[in-house]
Design a protein around this motif. Structure first.
Motif, PDB file in Angstrom:
ATOM      1  N   ASP A 106       0.836  -1.198   0.000  1.00 55.22           N
ATOM      2  CA  ASP A 106       0.000   0.000   0.000  1.00 55.22           C
ATOM      3  C   ASP A 106       0.876   1.254   0.000  1.00 55.22           C
ATOM      4  N   PRO A 107       0.327   2.370  -0.461  1.00 54.26           N
ATOM      5  CA  PRO A 107       1.120   3.603  -0.456  1.00 54.26           C
ATOM      6  C   PRO A 107       1.328   4.115   0.962  1.00 54.26           C
ATOM      7  N   GLY A 108       2.548   4.582   1.229  1.00 53.79           N
ATOM      8  CA  GLY A 108       2.848   5.205   2.505  1.00 53.79           C
ATOM      9  C   GLY A 108       2.667   6.708   2.414  1.00 53.79           C
ATOM     10  N   PRO A 109       3.050   7.444   3.437  1.00 48.47           N
ATOM     11  CA  PRO A 109       2.955   8.914   3.389  1.00 48.47           C
ATOM     12  C   PRO A 109       3.695   9.467   2.179  1.00 48.47           C
ATOM     13  N   GLY A 110       3.043  10.369   1.454  1.00 50.84           N
ATOM     14  CA  GLY A 110       3.669  10.982   0.294  1.00 50.84           C
ATOM     15  C   GLY A 110       3.776  10.072  -0.907  1.00 50.84           C
ATOM     16  N   GLU A 111       2.979   9.014  -0.958  1.00 48.54           N
ATOM     17  CA  GLU A 111       3.023   8.060  -2.072  1.00 48.54           C
ATOM     18  C   GLU A 111       1.635   7.883  -2.683  1.00 48.54           C
ATOM     19  N   VAL A 112       1.642   7.313  -3.897  1.00 46.65           N
ATOM     20  CA  VAL A 112       0.410   7.088  -4.649  1.00 46.65           C
ATOM     21  C   VAL A 112       0.466   5.690  -5.254  1.00 46.65           C
ATOM     22  N   ARG A 113      -0.654   4.957  -5.155  1.00 46.80           N
ATOM     23  CA  ARG A 113      -0.746   3.678  -5.862  1.00 46.80           C
ATOM     24  C   ARG A 113      -1.584   3.882  -7.118  1.00 46.80           C
ATOM     25  N   VAL A 114      -1.049   3.385  -8.234  1.00 42.94           N
ATOM     26  CA  VAL A 114      -1.663   3.610  -9.534  1.00 42.94           C
ATOM     27  C   VAL A 114      -1.956   2.281 -10.206  1.00 42.94           C
ATOM     28  N   ALA A 115      -3.160   2.148 -10.755  1.00 44.12           N
ATOM     29  CA  ALA A 115      -3.498   1.015 -11.614  1.00 44.12           C
ATOM     30  C   ALA A 115      -3.040   1.367 -13.022  1.00 44.12           C
ATOM     31  N   ILE A 116      -2.017   0.683 -13.497  1.00 40.07           N
ATOM     32  CA  ILE A 116      -1.441   0.999 -14.805  1.00 40.07           C
ATOM     33  C   ILE A 116      -2.371   0.508 -15.919  1.00 40.07           C
ATOM     34  N   SER A 117      -2.667   1.401 -16.854  1.00 41.61           N
ATOM     35  CA  SER A 117      -3.472   1.037 -18.019  1.00 41.61           C
ATOM     36  C   SER A 117      -2.613   0.737 -19.234  1.00 41.61           C
ATOM     37  N   ALA A 118      -1.528   1.494 -19.390  1.00 38.26           N
ATOM     38  CA  ALA A 118      -0.664   1.336 -20.562  1.00 38.26           C
ATOM     39  C   ALA A 118       0.743   1.785 -20.211  1.00 38.26           C
ATOM     40  N   ALA A 119       1.719   1.177 -20.880  1.00 44.48           N
ATOM     41  CA  ALA A 119       3.126   1.522 -20.641  1.00 44.48           C
ATOM     42  C   ALA A 119       3.925   1.325 -21.909  1.00 44.48           C
ATOM     43  N   GLY A 120       4.703   2.329 -22.280  1.00 45.55           N
ATOM     44  CA  GLY A 120       5.541   2.242 -23.463  1.00 45.55           C
ATOM     45  C   GLY A 120       6.785   1.408 -23.205  1.00 45.55           C
ATOM     46  N   LEU A 121       7.190   0.653 -24.216  1.00 47.41           N
ATOM     47  CA  LEU A 121       8.425  -0.133 -24.141  1.00 47.41           C
ATOM     48  C   LEU A 121       9.557   0.721 -24.686  1.00 47.41           C
ATOM     49  N   CYS A 122      10.397   1.205 -23.794  1.00 40.58           N
ATOM     50  CA  CYS A 122      11.505   2.090 -24.146  1.00 40.58           C
ATOM     51  C   CYS A 122      12.790   1.275 -24.226  1.00 40.58           C
ATOM     52  N   HIS A 123      13.760   1.746 -24.998  1.00 40.83           N
ATOM     53  CA  HIS A 123      15.030   1.033 -25.105  1.00 40.83           C
ATOM     54  C   HIS A 123      15.776   0.987 -23.776  1.00 40.83           C
ATOM     55  N   ALA A 159       6.457   0.358 -14.497  1.00 40.61           N
ATOM     56  CA  ALA A 159       5.157   0.511 -15.145  1.00 40.61           C
ATOM     57  C   ALA A 159       4.678  -0.752 -15.838  1.00 40.61           C
ATOM     58  N   PHE A 160       5.540  -1.791 -15.939  1.00 39.22           N
ATOM     59  CA  PHE A 160       5.090  -3.057 -16.510  1.00 39.22           C
ATOM     60  C   PHE A 160       4.489  -3.944 -15.418  1.00 39.22           C
ATOM     61  N   ALA A 161       3.608  -3.367 -14.646  1.00 41.13           N
ATOM     62  CA  ALA A 161       2.891  -4.093 -13.605  1.00 41.13           C
ATOM     63  C   ALA A 161       1.477  -3.531 -13.544  1.00 41.13           C
ATOM     64  N   GLU A 162       0.536  -4.367 -13.185  1.00 40.44           N
ATOM     65  CA  GLU A 162      -0.851  -3.906 -13.138  1.00 40.44           C
ATOM     66  C   GLU A 162      -1.045  -2.781 -12.128  1.00 40.44           C
ATOM     67  N   HIS A 163      -0.266  -2.802 -11.069  1.00 41.32           N
ATOM     68  CA  HIS A 163      -0.344  -1.773 -10.036  1.00 41.32           C
ATOM     69  C   HIS A 163       1.077  -1.433  -9.601  1.00 41.32           C
ATOM     70  N   THR A 164       1.309  -0.166  -9.313  1.00 41.54           N
ATOM     71  CA  THR A 164       2.612   0.244  -8.810  1.00 41.54           C
ATOM     72  C   THR A 164       2.426   1.349  -7.779  1.00 41.54           C
ATOM     73  N   VAL A 165       3.451   1.554  -6.976  1.00 45.36           N
ATOM     74  CA  VAL A 165       3.453   2.619  -5.975  1.00 45.36           C
ATOM     75  C   VAL A 165       4.594   3.570  -6.303  1.00 45.36           C
ATOM     76  N   VAL A 166       4.282   4.864  -6.377  1.00 46.68           N
ATOM     77  CA  VAL A 166       5.294   5.863  -6.714  1.00 46.68           C
ATOM     78  C   VAL A 166       5.206   7.011  -5.724  1.00 46.68           C
ATOM     79  N   LYS A 167       6.267   7.818  -5.691  1.00 43.90           N
ATOM     80  CA  LYS A 167       6.209   9.047  -4.900  1.00 43.90           C
ATOM     81  C   LYS A 167       5.168   9.983  -5.513  1.00 43.90           C
ATOM     82  N   ALA A 168       4.524  10.759  -4.661  1.00 43.29           N
ATOM     83  CA  ALA A 168       3.463  11.637  -5.136  1.00 43.29           C
ATOM     84  C   ALA A 168       3.942  12.579  -6.229  1.00 43.29           C
ATOM     85  N   VAL A 169       5.183  13.049  -6.125  1.00 45.62           N
ATOM     86  CA  VAL A 169       5.706  13.987  -7.108  1.00 45.62           C
ATOM     87  C   VAL A 169       5.778  13.373  -8.502  1.00 45.62           C
ATOM     88  N   GLN A 170       5.759  12.031  -8.597  1.00 45.78           N
ATOM     89  CA  GLN A 170       5.847  11.351  -9.889  1.00 45.78           C
ATOM     90  C   GLN A 170       4.508  11.232 -10.601  1.00 45.78           C
TER      91      GLN A 170
END
Length: 349
Positions: free
Chosen positions: A21-38, A128-139
């Motif tokens: 789960d997200p901690g203080p200052g974090e966000v959990r996001v359900a990823i819908s799409a993600a680009g495959l970068c080199h 981002a290649f996961a159905e759900h991820t946790v990131v810092k809020a600034v992201q």
């Protein structure tokens, strides 16, 4: 949940990941799409050293599921594009408007994922290649809900890096001449950044002649399959040369093709120990070689800006999405990307 995991030897699409789960200052996001970068592929081939096992992906967009304490700029249900820049927001560099130089944002991978009782690393503070991820809020940058998420996903890396290299780092001006070596996802965004800045001559170089049409669509005024013809088009050299491939011989060519007061901007990622050479005397006419991290961007500002430019029809995003693949088809997307058959392959959940 599903995700793409690299264990140091092979890449696998797994279905038994969990994320905290997200901690203080974090966000959990359900990823819908993600680009495959080199950059993702560079972790797999060792060009970018990274601890393993790791959940790959760093160019994503999705829907906010939950927020931690203190997060007020996004709420559950908001659509967001993700930045990889987990900057602290309080250091001297952040305060000066240079978050890409924040030392808290570099080389500190977290491990918010668990699989089979083992913790997994997070690539580029995103995974981002996961159905759900946790990131810092600034992201997490809120975007309008009318922007298709497969297109919005690309803002967070390829668009920020390429557009930012032209607008923020090189500061291309109206009437300038620009050379872009390599017309993958980064190079195409350098092209449209240079066009938006008002560059008069924009020369795209790519060994694959099939890329000419899309290069011109994104702003190229000329297209060549090697740098040998650049001097015929611009005999005195170019004001800005962007190397977007990551090969040292192309870095040398970018420097050699500069006009007086020109600058070479390095965007491609060669192996970590690679060394490039050039004639020192060639720089004395006020020429410069510039590194560029993440388009020298300010993600909360720039992602919102590019999203609005897209809505106004002034920025191409949909055209970057050559093909979409369900995450289970990661290997097919990887093969198409490595063969240069796509500007951007986008994985969907």
């Amino acid at each position: 949940m599903r995700g793409v995991v690299f264990d140091g030897k092979q890449v696998r699409v797994v279905d038994d990941l969990a994320v905290r789960d997200p901690g203080p200052g974090e966000v959990r996001v359900a990823i819908s799409a993600a680009g495959l970068c080199h950059s993702d592929l560079s972790v797999v081939d060792g060009t970018i050293p990274f601890p393993v096992p790791v959940v790959l992906g760093h160019e994503g967009a999705g829907v906010v599921e939950a927020v931690g304490a203190g997060v007020t700029h996004v709420s559950p249900g908001d659509h967001v594009a993700l930045s990889t820049l987990a900057n602290c927001g309080t250091c001297a560099e952040c305060d000066r408007g240079r978050p890409t130089m924040c030392r808290q944002a570099i080389g500190r991978p977290g491990r918010p994922f668990v699989r089979g009782g083992d913790a997994l690393y997070q690539f580029a503070s995103s995974s981002a290649f996961a159905e759900h991820t946790v990131v810092k809020a600034v992201q997490a940058v809120r975007i309008p809900k009318d922007i298709p998420l497969p297109s919005a996903a690309l803002i967070g890396c390829g668009v920020l890096t390429g557009m930012g290299a032209a607008l923020n780092r090189a500061r291309v001006e109206r009437g300038d001449s620009v050379l872009v070596i390599g017309t993958g996802g980064i190079g195409l965004n350098v092209l449209q950044g240079a066009q938006l800045a008002g560059a008069l001559r924009i020369v795209a170089v790519d060994a694959n002649p099939a890329k000419e049409a899309v290069a011109r669509q994104f702003g190229a005024t000329d297209f060549l399959t090697s740098t040998e013809g650049v001097q015929d088009l611009l005999p005195t050299g170019v004001d800005h040369a962007f190397e977007c491939v990551g090969r040292v011989e192309l870095i040398r060519q970018a420097i050699d093709l500069l006009d007086r007061h020109g600058q070479a901007i390095l965007l491609g990622v060669p192996p970590a120990t690679a060394e490039a050479s050039f004639l020192v005397s060639s720089l004395y006419l006020d020429k410069a070689v510039l590194g560029c991290r993440y388009g020298s961007s300010r993600p909360q500002h720039d992602i919102a800006l590019y999203a609005e430019l897209y809505r106004q029809g002034r920025l191409l995003l949909d055209e970057l999405v050559t093909a979409t693949y369900p995450v289970e088809d990661f290997e097919k997307a990887r093969a198409d990307a490595e063969a240069g058959r796509v500007a951007r392959a986008v994985l969907t959940f």
